[in-house]
Design a protein around this motif. Structure first.
Motif, PDB file in Angstrom:
ATOM      1  N   GLY A 109      -1.250  10.874 -10.917  1.00 33.88           N
ATOM      2  CA  GLY A 109      -1.487   9.688 -10.084  1.00 33.88           C
ATOM      3  C   GLY A 109       0.129   9.394  -9.232  1.00 33.88           C
ATOM      4  N   ALA A 110       0.030   8.412  -8.475  1.00 33.60           N
ATOM      5  CA  ALA A 110       1.246   8.464  -7.572  1.00 33.60           C
ATOM      6  C   ALA A 110       1.433   6.873  -7.380  1.00 33.60           C
ATOM      7  N   LEU A 111       2.761   6.746  -7.084  1.00 26.13           N
ATOM      8  CA  LEU A 111       3.007   5.348  -6.587  1.00 26.13           C
ATOM      9  C   LEU A 111       2.809   5.077  -5.203  1.00 26.13           C
ATOM     10  N   SER A 112       2.573   4.033  -4.718  1.00 26.73           N
ATOM     11  CA  SER A 112       2.304   3.725  -3.429  1.00 26.73           C
ATOM     12  C   SER A 112       3.409   3.265  -2.686  1.00 26.73           C
ATOM     13  N   THR A 152       5.181   9.718  -5.022  1.00 31.15           N
ATOM     14  CA  THR A 152       4.699   8.942  -4.209  1.00 31.15           C
ATOM     15  C   THR A 152       3.787   9.203  -2.997  1.00 31.15           C
ATOM     16  N   ASP A 153       2.876   8.443  -2.697  1.00 30.18           N
ATOM     17  CA  ASP A 153       1.829   8.859  -1.741  1.00 30.18           C
ATOM     18  C   ASP A 153       2.532   8.546  -0.335  1.00 30.18           C
ATOM     19  N   GLU A 195       4.927  -0.306  -3.342  1.00 28.07           N
ATOM     20  CA  GLU A 195       5.396  -0.520  -4.776  1.00 28.07           C
ATOM     21  C   GLU A 195       6.534   0.008  -4.469  1.00 28.07           C
ATOM     22  N   PRO A 222       5.428   7.203 -11.689  1.00 34.21           N
ATOM     23  CA  PRO A 222       4.228   6.911 -12.098  1.00 34.21           C
ATOM     24  C   PRO A 222       4.393   6.956 -13.642  1.00 34.21           C
ATOM     25  N   THR A 223       3.930   6.189 -14.580  1.00 33.99           N
ATOM     26  CA  THR A 223       3.748   6.097 -15.772  1.00 33.99           C
ATOM     27  C   THR A 223       3.495   7.637 -16.644  1.00 33.99           C
ATOM     28  N   ARG A 224       2.782   8.423 -15.952  1.00 31.04           N
ATOM     29  CA  ARG A 224       2.539   9.844 -16.369  1.00 31.04           C
ATOM     30  C   ARG A 224       3.432  10.766 -16.056  1.00 31.04           C
ATOM     31  N   GLN A 225       4.126  10.315 -15.157  1.00 28.92           N
ATOM     32  CA  GLN A 225       5.090  11.271 -14.853  1.00 28.92           C
ATOM     33  C   GLN A 225       6.532  11.651 -15.833  1.00 28.92           C
TER      34      GLN A 225
END
Length: 253
Positions: free
Chosen positions: A219-222, A194-195, A225, A249-252
């Motif tokens: 990528g990261a969640l915000s 998460t960012d 979110e 995140p979907t890619r994690q």
């Protein structure tokens, strides 16, 4: 999105100066929740409170350090004198200081334990009677703990941080056995990447670079979110407890 049942509630949010805490405070306030903002950085809290009020919400900035009992006691007194009884508590304060255990940074270990575990316990102790009383009056009462995927997924060099989050996750499970029979809900949220400002705490250049690489690859969640999950969970009918939410995140993996 509207979370209709939140209006009129009163929340305490720790770690409210930035990240998930600030995003949660702003979202809840937009839904008609009175929000008490707790964190160490007074100027950031005042700015957030001003923003919330400019948007039509109601906020109270309370400078507090969850690692100190006297500070938490004073904060609770101010919240009660201004807002009265609280029915929603969000433990979002946290610190992440990863390093190899054999470096022996005991000061960092203690800081993570004091913030991530003992700090959460201090807040729970300060507002448990509020939550129990609100539930006894037939109102919705929620305790939300922000843990981490690190609670049950091991990452090299994050041993102590992961251990503190595992403790918070287990604490949440245990508290449900004590609070659930009294109609107080306990929700544990475990975000993945998460960012937030947590990454900025890292002074190990190699580990900081690894984290940056994960952001690029996954990528990261915000923070917003995660706030959305808090609002969703706490706006369900009072007999529904979303007890454990793991969000990645979907890619994690």
């Amino acid at each position: 999105m509207s979370y209709g049942t939140l209006a009129g509630r009163t929340a305490v949010i720790t770690g409210a100066a930035s990240g998930m805490g600030a995003a949660t405070a702003r979202l809840l306030a937009a839904q008609g929740v009175r929000v008490a903002l707790l964190a160490r950085r007074a100027e950031r809290l005042e700015e957030l409170a001003a923003t919330i009020e400019a948007e039509g919400g109601e906020a109270l900035a309370v400078t507090a350090d969850v690692t100190g009992q006297a500070s938490v006691d004073a904060a609770a007194e101010r919240v009660h004198s201004t807002f009265g009884q609280v029915d929603l508590v969000v433990n979002a304060a946290g610190v992440m200081l990863p390093n190899p255990v054999d470096e022996g940074r005991t000061d960092e270990w203690q800081r993570m334990i004091d913030t991530n575990v003992t700090g959460a316990l201090r807040i729970i102790r300060a507002f448990t009677s509020d939550l129990v009383a609100a539930a006894a009056d037939g109102r919705t009462a929620d305790l939300v703990n922000i843990s981490s995927i690190g609670a049950h997924v091991a990452f090299p060099n994050y041993a102590v941080y992961g251990a503190t989050k595992a403790a918070l996750t287990h604490l949440s499970s245990s508290l449900r056995t004590e609070f659930g029979p009294r109609d107080v809900r306990v929700t544990n949220i475990e975000p993945g990447l998460t960012d937030t400002e947590l990454g900025g705490h890292i002074d190990n250049a190699e580990l900081s670079g690894q984290l940056d690489g994960m952001f690029d690859a996954v990528g990261a969640l915000s923070s917003e979110e995660i706030a959305d999950l808090v609002a969703y969970a706490t706006s369900r009918a009072r007999h529904i407890n979303l007890r454990q939410l793991v969000v990645l995140p979907t890619r994690q993996a």
